[in-house]
Design an enzyme around this catalytic site. Sequence first.
Site, mmCIF file in Angstrom:
data_model
loop_
_atom_site.group_PDB
_atom_site.id
_atom_site.type_symbol
_atom_site.label_atom_id
_atom_site.label_comp_id
_atom_site.label_asym_id
_atom_site.label_seq_id
_atom_site.Cartn_x
_atom_site.Cartn_y
_atom_site.Cartn_z
ATOM 1 N N HIS A 3 0.814 -1.218 0.000
ATOM 2 C CA HIS A 3 0.000 0.000 0.000
ATOM 3 C C HIS A 3 0.852 1.274 0.000
ATOM 4 C CE1 HIS A 3 0.544 -0.246 4.484
ATOM 5 N NE2 HIS A 3 0.568 1.073 4.353
ATOM 6 N N ASP A 9 0.164 -7.719 1.430
ATOM 7 C CA ASP A 9 0.609 -6.331 1.545
ATOM 8 C C ASP A 9 2.130 -6.221 1.595
ATOM 9 O OD1 ASP A 9 0.261 -3.625 1.623
ATOM 10 O OD2 ASP A 9 -0.158 -3.505 3.758
ATOM 11 N N SER A 12 4.867 2.774 7.889
ATOM 12 C CA SER A 12 4.482 1.600 7.111
ATOM 13 C C SER A 12 5.636 1.141 6.227
ATOM 14 C CB SER A 12 3.262 1.917 6.246
ATOM 15 O OG SER A 12 2.133 2.164 7.044
#
Length: 428
Positions: free
Chosen positions: A162, A192, A271
């Site tokens: 993402h 992911d 992230s």
Amino acid sequence: MAAYSLISASLSPALSSRSLSTRKPNFSPSPKSLSLYKNPNFLSPLLCVIRNAHDDNQTCKNLFSSALNSLFVVCTSLALSSSLFIADVDSASAFVVTNARKLQSDELATVRLFQENTPSVVYITNLAARQDAFTLDVFEVPQGSGSGFVWDKDGHIVTNYHVIRGASDLRVTLADQSTYEAKVVGFDQDKDVAVLRIDALKDKLRPIPVGVSADLLVGQKVYAIGNPFGLDHTLTTGVISGLRREISSAATGRPIQDVIQTDAAINPGNSGGPLLDSSGSLIGINTAIYSPSGASTGVGFSIPVDTVGGIVDQLVRFGKVTRPILGIKFAPDQSVEQIGVSGVLVLDAPPNGPAGKAGLLPTKRDGYGRLILGDIITSVNGKKVTNGSDLYRILDQCKVGDKVIVEVLRGDHLEKIPVILEPKPDES
């Protein structure tokens, strides 16, 4: 200067009393001694004394006494001050005090961990192409950022999918602030995970040490390094607050199992960054937080390194992940619960897919428009299936080409159907 003032203040009274006891000094200055008195304040009284050595003029006596007293004080102070600098350093510490920075052993370990692993963490900028509505010029604008880490000396960078989703261009900034254009090697939307590659010199690349996540324990210390809010490398610490959690992929909604839960602060920009154990080894990728506001609230999630390792190896070797599927579309879990049964309701089973070839029945309507339920999967290879997450979890443990036994509820009876798993059509 402080030491000089203290010494002068302590010696002045004694010297003043001594100078009062001086009556008629017998002073015969030599040319060498006269050269010391270049100050006019000292020269005039001394000349007075030389000319009138036995003169009883009180003014001349007082001037001479004052000059001699001042000279003695200055010489004595300079001598004592010099001895302080020549003497042992410990005596000088009484006047100049420096507080040495002392760190505890756990603090030193944390500082060392940050310094040793920061060169392995990178900053990723996601650029998107935009077209001006008036000039029709195409230009790139940043639409997101995140973190990542160096996987090997070949320039492979691991991050979350993402972080790079929807990018027309990607840039990777190393710890020395050098920036490189990055190419996408491959990605796995279901887990992911994405792998990039940059053309950088090998001596600039510091691969992160890879650990194991199978033996993690709740309560052990963890450390997260990343670039939250676009800031330079930041370290946050915490503990593992939970294991074997399950979250959904932001891209496909497919569940990710065995996720690590931590209370280490994970904010936007963290992230894709690494989660490390106390030895500095990689144990997970920071991927999500549970927060209504989008900021860290003490519940962060990391994909375990045991899951990441196998995915990265496939992406580096083949550019894709070959994951087995049954080839069905199933109903939401809430719909099956309303029927009063436990399992996965098959909505569609294309005839060219694994399930369709094996003979699983989809949900359909009869000639009168009435709904006829399809097969309800209750177990795979003897493992109970109560919802979609259970089915995904079982399939993640299988490989393409495996033959599995699918038990289904068809009407009012159970049937066991063998199915040979196949890869996704777009990955074949």
